[in-house]
Motif scaffolding. Structure first.
Motif, short mmCIF file in Angstrom:
data_model
loop_
_atom_site.label_atom_id
_atom_site.label_comp_id
_atom_site.label_asym_id
_atom_site.label_seq_id
_atom_site.Cartn_x
_atom_site.Cartn_y
_atom_site.Cartn_z
N SER A 34 0.81 -1.22 0.00
CA SER A 34 0.00 0.00 0.00
C SER A 34 0.85 1.27 0.00
O SER A 34 0.38 2.32 -0.42
CB SER A 34 -0.95 0.00 1.20
OG SER A 34 -0.21 -0.09 2.40
N LYS A 50 -6.97 1.83 -11.13
CA LYS A 50 -8.22 2.05 -10.40
C LYS A 50 -7.98 1.93 -8.90
O LYS A 50 -7.34 0.98 -8.44
CB LYS A 50 -9.25 1.01 -10.83
CG LYS A 50 -9.64 1.13 -12.29
CD LYS A 50 -10.64 0.06 -12.64
CE LYS A 50 -10.97 0.12 -14.13
NZ LYS A 50 -11.85 -0.96 -14.54
N PRO A 51 -8.48 2.87 -8.13
CA PRO A 51 -8.23 2.84 -6.69
C PRO A 51 -8.87 1.64 -5.99
O PRO A 51 -8.44 1.25 -4.92
CB PRO A 51 -8.82 4.16 -6.18
CG PRO A 51 -9.69 4.67 -7.27
CD PRO A 51 -9.24 4.04 -8.54
N ASP A 52 -9.90 1.05 -6.60
CA ASP A 52 -10.56 -0.09 -5.97
C ASP A 52 -9.94 -1.43 -6.38
O ASP A 52 -10.37 -2.49 -5.93
CB ASP A 52 -12.06 -0.09 -6.27
CG ASP A 52 -12.35 -0.15 -7.77
OD1 ASP A 52 -11.46 0.20 -8.56
OD2 ASP A 52 -13.47 -0.56 -8.13
N SER A 53 -8.91 -1.41 -7.23
CA SER A 53 -8.25 -2.66 -7.63
C SER A 53 -7.36 -3.15 -6.49
O SER A 53 -6.91 -2.35 -5.66
CB SER A 53 -7.45 -2.46 -8.91
OG SER A 53 -6.46 -1.49 -8.73
N PRO A 54 -7.08 -4.44 -6.44
CA PRO A 54 -6.22 -4.97 -5.36
C PRO A 54 -4.85 -4.32 -5.37
O PRO A 54 -4.35 -3.89 -6.42
CB PRO A 54 -6.11 -6.46 -5.69
CG PRO A 54 -7.21 -6.76 -6.65
CD PRO A 54 -7.54 -5.48 -7.36
N GLU A 55 -4.22 -4.25 -4.19
CA GLU A 55 -2.90 -3.61 -4.06
C GLU A 55 -1.89 -4.19 -5.04
O GLU A 55 -1.09 -3.47 -5.62
CB GLU A 55 -2.37 -3.78 -2.64
CG GLU A 55 -3.05 -2.93 -1.61
CD GLU A 55 -2.49 -3.15 -0.21
OE1 GLU A 55 -1.66 -4.07 -0.01
OE2 GLU A 55 -2.88 -2.40 0.69
N ARG A 77 -1.67 -2.71 -8.44
CA ARG A 77 -1.28 -1.30 -8.52
C ARG A 77 0.22 -1.08 -8.42
O ARG A 77 0.68 0.04 -8.27
CB ARG A 77 -2.00 -0.51 -7.42
CG ARG A 77 -3.51 -0.52 -7.58
CD ARG A 77 -4.18 0.34 -6.57
NE ARG A 77 -3.96 -0.16 -5.22
CZ ARG A 77 -4.82 -0.07 -4.23
NH1 ARG A 77 -5.98 0.51 -4.42
NH2 ARG A 77 -4.54 -0.55 -3.05
#
Length: 201
Positions: A139, A163-168, A171
């Protein structure tokens, strides 16, 4: 006729003897079904289980089984974060893991035993560069973690415009833009499938 008389005479004794020799087993005490099955099972597989059933990681696992670390993949007393290259990623390497950074071809000056020892060291180095001996958090990327290969750090960098809602794990990328393409949890660690490889020191 004699046979039927003989059977009529012997049969009651045989039946009586068989009843006398029977051992009566007392019934088992009533317990709930879960307590009967749970001592030998776990709710989650081990890293060894995940590596065994993951077809896209079979080449990495075949190398990893040759190392001292493989016995710990099924141990509950360790926690590993594994960065496991897919078969496609391993096949794309110019130098295979057992060859090391520079190919060691057999020649007059090196014995077969020395070649085997060199290959084993190369495999140990390559496999250990893909294992982080702790839990990790993605994170706060960029973040680096030390691997089992002493002195080798793996850095996770943020991927822009995700996308901010995608799993860490979706990202971030590893060194050289290597992406994590899947994640599986085990009772003794986490397995991240990656589309490239970690380059050992």
């Amino acid at each position: 006729m004699r046979l039927s008389l003989l059977l009529a005479f012997i049969l009651p004794f045989a039946v009586s003897a068989s009843f006398q020799e029977q051992i009566i087993i007392p019934p088992m005490p009533q317990t709930n079904e879960e307590s009967i099955t749970s001592p030998f099972t776990s709710s989650q597989p081990t890293l060894a289980d995940l590596l065994t059933i993951e077809p896209s990681a079979s080449i990495y696992y075949s190398y990893a089984r040759e190392t001292e670390w493989s016995s710990r993949f099924s141990s509950e007393s360790v926690w590993f974060t594994m960065l496991v290259p897919t078969n496609k990623a391993v096949m794309a390497l110019a130098q295979k893991p057992h060859q090391g950074p520079e190919s060691v071809e057999p020649h007059i000056g090196i014995s077969e035993q020395e070649l085997d020892e060199s290959s084993k060291r190369n495999v140990e180095r390559w496999v250990s560069a893909h294992i982080i001996p702790s839990r990790i958090s993605l994170s706060d990327s960029p973040v680096s973690y030390e691997t089992l290969q002493g002195g080798k750090l793996v850095t996770f960098n943020p991927v822009p415009d995700t996308k901010p809602d995608s799993p860490e794990w979706m990202r971030v990328t590893l060194e050289d833009g290597v992406r994590i393409i899947g994640m599986k949890e085990a009772q003794n660690g986490v397995l991240y499938l990656i589309d490239g490889t970690v380059v050992p020191n």
